[in-house]
Design an enzyme around this catalytic site. Structure first.
Site, PDB file in Angstrom:
ATOM      1  N   ARG A 153      21.702  46.061  59.435  1.00  0.00           N
ATOM      2  CA  ARG A 153      20.774  45.255  58.635  1.00  0.00           C
ATOM      3  C   ARG A 153      20.950  43.797  59.021  1.00  0.00           C
ATOM      4  NH1 ARG A 153      23.733  47.145  53.382  1.00  0.00           N
ATOM      5  NH2 ARG A 153      25.346  46.849  54.938  1.00  0.00           N
ATOM      6  N   PHE A 251      18.099  48.799  46.234  1.00  0.00           N
ATOM      7  CA  PHE A 251      16.713  48.856  46.727  1.00  0.00           C
ATOM      8  C   PHE A 251      15.728  49.150  45.603  1.00  0.00           C
ATOM      9  CE2 PHE A 251      15.783  48.744  51.404  1.00  0.00           C
ATOM     10  CZ  PHE A 251      16.929  48.024  51.708  1.00  0.00           C
ATOM     11  N   LEU A 252      16.090  48.721  44.385  1.00  0.00           N
ATOM     12  CA  LEU A 252      15.248  49.013  43.234  1.00  0.00           C
ATOM     13  C   LEU A 252      14.922  47.711  42.511  1.00  0.00           C
ATOM     14  CD1 LEU A 252      14.282  51.830  42.372  1.00  0.00           C
ATOM     15  CD2 LEU A 252      16.104  51.884  40.673  1.00  0.00           C
ATOM     16  N   GLY A 255       9.579  42.785  43.136  1.00  0.00           N
ATOM     17  CA  GLY A 255       9.350  41.471  43.725  1.00  0.00           C
ATOM     18  C   GLY A 255       8.192  41.545  44.704  1.00  0.00           C
ATOM     19  N   GLY A 259       9.525  43.464  54.115  1.00  0.00           N
ATOM     20  CA  GLY A 259       8.876  42.953  55.324  1.00  0.00           C
ATOM     21  C   GLY A 259       9.862  43.096  56.463  1.00  0.00           C
ATOM     22  N   CYS A 262      11.191  45.844  60.876  1.00  0.00           N
ATOM     23  CA  CYS A 262      11.459  47.284  60.890  1.00  0.00           C
ATOM     24  C   CYS A 262      10.618  48.076  59.881  1.00  0.00           C
ATOM     25  CB  CYS A 262      12.941  47.549  60.656  1.00  0.00           C
ATOM     26  SG  CYS A 262      13.960  47.033  62.057  1.00  0.00           S
ATOM     27  N   LYS A 324      14.091  38.062  54.477  1.00  0.00           N
ATOM     28  CA  LYS A 324      15.245  38.329  53.611  1.00  0.00           C
ATOM     29  C   LYS A 324      16.238  37.191  53.768  1.00  0.00           C
ATOM     30  CE  LYS A 324      18.258  41.517  54.867  1.00  0.00           C
ATOM     31  NZ  LYS A 324      18.952  42.675  55.497  1.00  0.00           N
TER      32      LYS A 324
HETATM   33  N1  LIG Z   1      16.220  44.111  63.969  1.00  0.00           N
HETATM   34  C1  LIG Z   1      16.852  45.052  63.279  1.00  0.00           C
HETATM   35  O1  LIG Z   1      17.417  44.809  62.196  1.00  0.00           O
HETATM   36  C2  LIG Z   1      16.893  46.468  63.790  1.00  0.00           C
HETATM   37  C3  LIG Z   1      17.741  47.404  63.157  1.00  0.00           C
HETATM   38  C4  LIG Z   1      17.761  48.725  63.626  1.00  0.00           C
HETATM   39  C5  LIG Z   1      16.907  49.093  64.651  1.00  0.00           C
HETATM   40  N2  LIG Z   1      16.071  48.172  65.217  1.00  0.00           N
HETATM   41  C6  LIG Z   1      15.201  48.612  66.294  1.00  0.00           C
HETATM   42  O2  LIG Z   1      15.739  48.074  67.489  1.00  0.00           O
HETATM   43  C7  LIG Z   1      14.714  47.781  68.427  1.00  0.00           C
HETATM   44  C8  LIG Z   1      14.818  46.322  68.830  1.00  0.00           C
HETATM   45  O3  LIG Z   1      14.586  45.526  67.682  1.00  0.00           O
HETATM   46  P1  LIG Z   1      14.884  43.966  67.662  1.00  0.00           P
HETATM   47  O4  LIG Z   1      14.674  43.521  66.262  1.00  0.00           O
HETATM   48  O5  LIG Z   1      16.179  43.704  68.321  1.00  0.00           O
HETATM   49  O6  LIG Z   1      13.683  43.446  68.620  1.00  0.00           O
HETATM   50  P2  LIG Z   1      13.563  42.071  69.390  1.00  0.00           P
HETATM   51  O7  LIG Z   1      12.125  41.878  69.656  1.00  0.00           O
HETATM   52  O8  LIG Z   1      14.348  41.029  68.642  1.00  0.00           O
HETATM   53  O9  LIG Z   1      14.341  42.311  70.764  1.00  0.00           O
HETATM   54  C9  LIG Z   1      13.881  43.083  71.833  1.00  0.00           C
HETATM   55  C10 LIG Z   1      14.371  42.443  73.129  1.00  0.00           C
HETATM   56  O10 LIG Z   1      14.125  43.315  74.230  1.00  0.00           O
HETATM   57  C11 LIG Z   1      13.778  42.504  75.354  1.00  0.00           C
HETATM   58  N3  LIG Z   1      13.105  43.317  76.372  1.00  0.00           N
HETATM   59  C12 LIG Z   1      11.807  43.713  76.409  1.00  0.00           C
HETATM   60  N4  LIG Z   1      11.580  44.463  77.510  1.00  0.00           N
HETATM   61  C13 LIG Z   1      12.759  44.547  78.178  1.00  0.00           C
HETATM   62  C14 LIG Z   1      13.179  45.193  79.378  1.00  0.00           C
HETATM   63  N5  LIG Z   1      12.316  45.917  80.109  1.00  0.00           N
HETATM   64  N6  LIG Z   1      14.469  45.091  79.748  1.00  0.00           N
HETATM   65  C15 LIG Z   1      15.343  44.380  79.026  1.00  0.00           C
HETATM   66  N7  LIG Z   1      15.003  43.748  77.874  1.00  0.00           N
HETATM   67  C16 LIG Z   1      13.729  43.826  77.453  1.00  0.00           C
HETATM   68  C17 LIG Z   1      12.926  41.414  74.748  1.00  0.00           C
HETATM   69  O11 LIG Z   1      12.792  40.289  75.609  1.00  0.00           O
HETATM   70  C18 LIG Z   1      13.676  41.115  73.461  1.00  0.00           C
HETATM   71  O12 LIG Z   1      14.655  40.108  73.642  1.00  0.00           O
HETATM   72  C19 LIG Z   1      13.419  48.157  67.718  1.00  0.00           C
HETATM   73  O13 LIG Z   1      13.068  49.456  68.067  1.00  0.00           O
HETATM   74  C20 LIG Z   1      13.785  48.086  66.239  1.00  0.00           C
HETATM   75  O14 LIG Z   1      12.951  48.893  65.449  1.00  0.00           O
HETATM   76  C21 LIG Z   1      16.063  46.873  64.826  1.00  0.00           C
END
Ligand SMILES: NC(=O)c1ccc[n+]([C@@H]2O[C@H](COP(=O)([O-])OP(=O)(O)OC[C@H]3O[C@@H](n4cnc5c(N)ncnc54)[C@H](O)[C@@H]3O)[C@@H](O)[C@H]2O)c1
Length: 438
Positions: A153, A251-252, A255, A259, A262, A324
């Protein structure tokens, strides 16, 4: 172990640092040159408590290095984590898996036969099977592809990565299980459950967990809608039902809803994928979950209209803009959407946020930004609490009362001490609550 982390956004940057903290040799791969150069200098390109200090530590340990694309050094790794984004597709609800496909293709041209690929991105069920075909074709051998969803998170990302509730892996080979067990060895040794699943189940775990959490938030926000017209109090209601340990109080909180990068896109992508699979009706309810969530944003705009009438020329202060607290992530932030809509209706919205004003300048330059909380509130005809940063709960309402034009606040997160604010002569409007202002 020698590992690569491909894609260094919120997930990948955290994972790369966490792997280095566990003692692995890590190469982070990121094509965005600005992000890459910032990371390489030990400067985190986003706000994440704890990770900012851990990044330079990992770099100076010599265990974390960065590069923009694959080369011989990264090709010799035993394990590759794919952490690229899977945003909502423009013009559709489906997840855009093109970045995952591109990253897998690039890797397949370099990978050695014994290496394991662990996808960590959140993907629609069935994605990994397609990726495996694509990778096998390019590599010319049977690639050890696994799915290893991430549950971190934002705000507590590093802590969540180093001390997760559980580690989930979906694999097609015992070798993948063995390598993943080894890389997570120090975490497993502390008693963290390690779940070995089939690949489609592992893919589904993440989207279904997010669907459940989104449903829980929208459930209480739906109750808030009922409370608002029946004189009930959704905050007390949440407390009362949360004591039942089958329900639980997390989570209850009512508000302005969820957003971020994810939950919203994951529930939409889930519905789109289920429809493709011919079982759209099974998760049809998630459309309502989404609609309830978005209606809370409408509600705040409606309340602002009720308070101020025509919004043209009115001054509104938004306290908190990130989706958040403890994060500067503005992706699908409810507070940001509300601020943008109020601006479109003619209001002048001044935003205060302890860490997000820089990202706001790029994302939504039409909103005015003020770093000083008192200055941000000066002259406000309406104040809205958009993100539940601790500093807003602790602010002295008397101090703000002295500078605003009208002492009316909409508590969009139900975190303020209403009695304290009322004692300072504020009119408090709280979502889902029948607050009696004197
Ligand atoms: N942010 C969270 O809290 C979180 C938590 C769990 C899962 N996820 C999942 O993780 C994944 C990434 O989320 P995020 O929030 O880190 O996204 P983000 O957009 O912050 O990061 C993605 C990164 O990947 C890079 N990228 C794109 N194409 C690439 C390539 N071909 N080779 C190397 N790098 C490349 C981008 O430049 C970017 O820096 C998503 O599927 C999301 O749903 C995110």
């Amino acid at each position: 172990m020698k590992v690569t982390v491909i894609g260094l956004g919120y997930l990948g940057a955290t994972h790369a640092v966490a792997m280095a903290e566990l003692g692995h040799e890590v190469i982070g791969i990121e094509p965005d040159s600005q992000k890459l150069s910032s990371l390489a200098q030990g400067i985190l390109p986003f706000h994440e408590p704890g990770l900012d200090a851990a990044l330079p530590r990992a770099i100076s340990s010599g265990r974390l290095k960065f590069q923009s694309e694959h080369n011989e050094a990264s090709a010799s790794a035993d394990l590759h984590f794919i952490c690229v984004g899977t945003p909502q597709t423009k013009g559709s609800d489906a997840a855009d898996t093109s970045y995952v496909v591109a990253a897998a293709k690039e890797l397949a041209a370099w990978i050695k036969p014994t290496a394991v690929v662990a996808g960590k991105s959140t993907v629609p069920v069935g994605t990994a099977a397609n990726l495996k075909d694509v990778m096998d074709d390019i590599a010319g051998f049977d690639v050890h592809l696994a799915w290893n969803p991430e549950f971190l998170r934002e705000g507590t990302a590093l802590e969540d990565s180093l001390r997760p509730d559980r580690i989930v892996v979906g694999t097609w080979s015992q070798h993948s299980v063995d390598v993943l067990r080894e890389v997570y060895g120090p975490i497993i040794a502390t008693g963290t459950p390690f779940l070995e699943l089939d690949v489609p189940t592992a893919e589904l775990v993440k989207v279904s967990a997010n669907a459940f959490l989104a449903t829980k938030i929208s459930f209480i926000n739906a109750m808030a809608e009922v409370a608002e017209v029946s004189g009930a109090d959704a905050v007390s209601l949440a407390k009362a039902i949360g004591y039942d340990d089958r329900i639980g109080s997390k989570f209850l909180r009512t508000g302005i809803g969820f957003g971020g990068g994810c939950l919203p896109k994951d529930i939409r992508g889930f519905v789109a994928r289920a429809e493709e699979l011919g079982v759209g009706s099974a998760v049809e309810f998630l459309k309502d979950v989404d609609a309830v969530n978005l209606r809370r944003r409408d509600k705040v705009v409606e309340l602002a209209n009720q308070e101020l009438g025509d919004l043209a020329g009115k001054s509104i202060t938004m306290l908190g803009i990130s989706f958040k607290p403890d994060s500067d992530d503005l992706r699908d932030s409810p507070a940001l959407e509300i601020a943008q809509r109020l601006t479109a209706l003619g209001a002048t919205v001044t935003v205060h946020d302890p860490v997000s004003l820089n990202s706001l300048a790029t994302r939504s330059p039409e909103l005015s930004r003020e770093e000083n909380l008192i200055e941000a509130a000066r002259g406000a005809e309406l104040t809205i609490l958009g993100t539940e940063w601790k500093l807003y709960r602790e602010v002295d309402p008397q101090e703000l009362a002295a500078v605003v034009k009208a002492k009316t606040i909409i508590d969009g997160r139900n975190v303020l001490d209403v009695a304290k604010w009322q004692a300072a002569d504020w009119r408090v409007i709280a979502l889902g609550r029948n607050v009696h202002n004197g």
